[in-house]
Scaffold this active site. Sequence first.
Site, PDB file in Angstrom:
ATOM      1  N   ASP A  15       0.833  -1.195   0.000  1.00 30.93           N
ATOM      2  CA  ASP A  15       0.000   0.000   0.000  1.00 30.93           C
ATOM      3  C   ASP A  15       0.869   1.245   0.000  1.00 30.93           C
ATOM      4  O   ASP A  15       1.495   1.586   1.002  1.00 30.93           O
ATOM      5  CB  ASP A  15      -0.925   0.000   1.221  1.00 30.93           C
ATOM      6  CG  ASP A  15      -2.035   1.039   1.104  1.00 30.93           C
ATOM      7  OD1 ASP A  15      -1.899   1.956   0.271  1.00 30.93           O
ATOM      8  OD2 ASP A  15      -3.027   0.922   1.834  1.00 30.93           O
ATOM      9  N   ASP A  27      -1.371   5.248  -6.905  1.00 34.11           N
ATOM     10  CA  ASP A  27      -1.746   4.437  -5.750  1.00 34.11           C
ATOM     11  C   ASP A  27      -1.799   2.960  -6.122  1.00 34.11           C
ATOM     12  O   ASP A  27      -2.369   2.597  -7.150  1.00 34.11           O
ATOM     13  CB  ASP A  27      -3.111   4.886  -5.222  1.00 34.11           C
ATOM     14  CG  ASP A  27      -3.565   4.082  -4.018  1.00 34.11           C
ATOM     15  OD1 ASP A  27      -2.773   3.930  -3.073  1.00 34.11           O
ATOM     16  OD2 ASP A  27      -4.713   3.606  -4.026  1.00 34.11           O
TER      17      ASP A  27
END
Length: 432
Positions: free
Chosen positions: A117, A315
């Site tokens: 992440d 992302d």
Amino acid sequence: MELAQCLLPQLLVLLLSVVSAHSLNPTCNSNDNDSTLKVYHVSSPCSPFRPKTPVSWAETVLQMQADDKNRLSYLSNLVAGRSFVPIGSGRQIVQSPTYIVKAKIGTPAQTLLMALDTSTDMAMVPCSGCVGCASAGFAFAKSTTFSSLNCGAAKCKQVQNSNCLGNACSMNITYGSSSIAANLAQDNLTLATDTVLGYSFGCISKATGTSLPPQGVLGLGRGPLSLLSQSKSLYKSTFSYCLPSFKSPKYSGTLRLGPNGQPKNIKFTPLLTNPRRPSLYYVKLIGIKVGPKLVNIPPSNFALNPNNGAGTIVDSGTVFTRLVTPAYTAVRDEFRRRMGKKTVVTSLGGFDTCYTVPIGKQVPTMTFMFEGADLSMKQENFLIYSSTGTTTCLAMSASPSLNVIANMQQQNHRILFDLPNSRIGISAESCS
């Protein structure tokens, strides 16, 4: 809902049939080597978290969209050596981060499958006895090098929303739609052949909601408790990844940690910082091409805004790219125009541009243009298909304020994060 019910009898599982056998594919047992970590999707044959029963294409799409909606809300509210870690692919997952690496924690080492992440800093690991966790997680009592950090520890002061219950440094945080209670702890973390001694992480004791990855999160953000900050002397705040296709059942992608072994022929775009969300990787998106045409989108749609956190980020945890509504509408309309007169399904979940007849040669190319670098995408990066080929959707949607370049659009590209030089590199690379 009527559309989904109509499609369900006709559609097969999206992209990859789920292997029902519990034994791992031989490729899953290959060892990490040469400082290379493999990354794979949680529902691949290599993952114990893969669905036990086949799931329809429509159900899969709707689930991923629901996860992405939670992810977007989460993002919008956020205020030396080398290690090659193999990455593998998966599909169905109850949270947004969909690429996982093997990480070893403790002494003797316990292997966990942790989600990558780039928009999270601190690693979070479900610990033994966790209430509401999907996995037993890390048996900290069995590790001889584990320790809890107290309120006086320097790193406790770096934790947002930390508090003291007794002497322990504890915290209450959110991750997507999940609420998490954890204590700050430390232990040895091993990725491939490299070990980071005394690595600080959140040892989760309670979790509610569905967004928390089953065996935790490895934070690759830019904050003081991220992997980059805690391993700065080893990896020099540099890493890259190549995310494999959703179709790939193997450990075919890689997470490369450290400046050594990074690609030489790669185009860079400046890395920006937004003080409202300093951990996120902002970039300067300057335009989008659909086919050869540069879509008419005002630059203000992409601009970084330090007052409200708006802008464009890269992302790894969001599945489908989100563009602010005016930009998305312009891209969608140009895509529809180039596709010609086809039957457009008004919606499938959050997708509003779907076709129920075979499409092929008329599909235009698509390119995200950044300052100094382009992300040139193949159809697999922006179209999502049913396995029968009867329905195809443009795999993007609108966002209220934040542009997110998501993992589907990044697949089969090397994305290099070079913090010392404040830049992000982009190059095509087949890793599926």
